[in-house]
Write an enzyme that holds these catalytic residues in place. Structure first.
Site, PDB file in Angstrom:
ATOM      1  N   ASP A  98      35.290  44.540  37.549  1.00  0.00           N
ATOM      2  CA  ASP A  98      33.844  44.622  37.267  1.00  0.00           C
ATOM      3  C   ASP A  98      33.026  43.416  37.738  1.00  0.00           C
ATOM      4  O   ASP A  98      32.149  42.927  37.020  1.00  0.00           O
ATOM      5  CB  ASP A  98      33.617  44.829  35.762  1.00  0.00           C
ATOM      6  CG  ASP A  98      34.375  46.011  35.187  1.00  0.00           C
ATOM      7  OD1 ASP A  98      34.911  46.806  35.962  1.00  0.00           O
ATOM      8  OD2 ASP A  98      34.437  46.129  33.953  1.00  0.00           O
ATOM      9  N   LYS A 158      34.081  53.324  36.088  1.00  0.00           N
ATOM     10  CA  LYS A 158      34.562  53.541  34.734  1.00  0.00           C
ATOM     11  C   LYS A 158      33.445  53.331  33.720  1.00  0.00           C
ATOM     12  O   LYS A 158      32.436  52.670  34.008  1.00  0.00           O
ATOM     13  CB  LYS A 158      35.751  52.619  34.421  1.00  0.00           C
ATOM     14  CG  LYS A 158      35.421  51.128  34.374  1.00  0.00           C
ATOM     15  CD  LYS A 158      36.708  50.321  34.162  1.00  0.00           C
ATOM     16  CE  LYS A 158      36.458  48.836  34.069  1.00  0.00           C
ATOM     17  NZ  LYS A 158      35.737  48.415  32.858  1.00  0.00           N
ATOM     18  N   CYS A 161      36.426  43.743  28.961  1.00  0.00           N
ATOM     19  CA  CYS A 161      37.175  44.583  29.899  1.00  0.00           C
ATOM     20  C   CYS A 161      38.474  43.931  30.363  1.00  0.00           C
ATOM     21  O   CYS A 161      39.501  44.607  30.493  1.00  0.00           O
ATOM     22  CB  CYS A 161      36.294  44.946  31.090  1.00  0.00           C
ATOM     23  SG  CYS A 161      34.884  45.986  30.620  1.00  0.00           S
TER      24      CYS A 161
END
Length: 200
Positions: free
Chosen positions: A21, A82, A117
């Site tokens: 990310d 996601k 995450c």
């Protein structure tokens, strides 16, 4: 095998790099964002030199943008959108079965946010008996407190929290490795300060 894992060794042909990310909208919010992007770039360059598979995720890219332009992820074996915090999506697990002869033993993990995450990914990988190496100088959060407590939790959980230079040299393991000189060039300039060492 268990004792080798506890020592934090890396078998190059059993290793995958996870980039979590590293997206444009996080740029103004994340502590030391420019610095961790610079370090992530070194890891990605090494992945090309050493033919290490790279998996990239992007958290809700419609709202948070794509992976930052500074990072060349064109050689990644998969880029996955996601909404789940963990990178261990069903599609990622399927892709992993096709990598390293179906025997991925080590994941070198970097990205953001450390306590969300990245942390969920560490937990999911360890629960699957995959050794995790978190690159501390390429991993951050909005809050330095969240970042550092995440690193502490990773260590207690059995992950290795390490640095980019340590990982890059561990990848090759020997001055006589054919890619030693290109890797040496990557670390010739020290990694930028990303707030991990207290200034006295």
């Amino acid at each position: 095998m268990a004792s080798t894992k506890r020592l934090g060794n890396l078998a190059l042909d059993k290793t995958v790099i996870f980039v979590c990310d590293m997206q444009e909208r996080f740029r103004p919010a994340i502590n030391y964002f420019a610095e961790i992007v610079e370090v992530a770039g070194r890891i990605l360059e090494a992945s090309k030199l050493l033919n290490i598979p790279v998996i990239v995720t992007e958290q809700y890219p419609k709202g948070l943008g794509s992976t930052v332009a500074e990072l060349d992820i064109s050689h990644a074996v998969g880029k996955f959108e996601k909404t789940k915090f963990s990178m261990m999506l069903p599609e990622v697990e399927e892709k992993m079965k096709t990598l390293c002869g179906g025997d991925v033993q080590h994941v070198v993990l970097l990205g953001i946010e450390a306590h969300v995450c990245v942390q969920q990914t560490v937990i999911d990988l360890l629960s699957r008996d995959i050794e995790v190496h978190v690159v501390a100088d390429a991993t951050s959060s909005r809050s330095q407190m969240d970042r550092l407590f995440a690193f502490e939790r990773f260590r207690h959980s059995g992950a290795t929290v390490t640095t980019s230079e340590a990982v890059l040299l561990q990848f090759i393991g020997d001055k006589d490795h054919p890619q030693f000189k290109p890797i040496q060039q990557l670390i010739k300039k020290s990694a930028p300060d990303s707030g991990l060492v207290t200034k006295l």
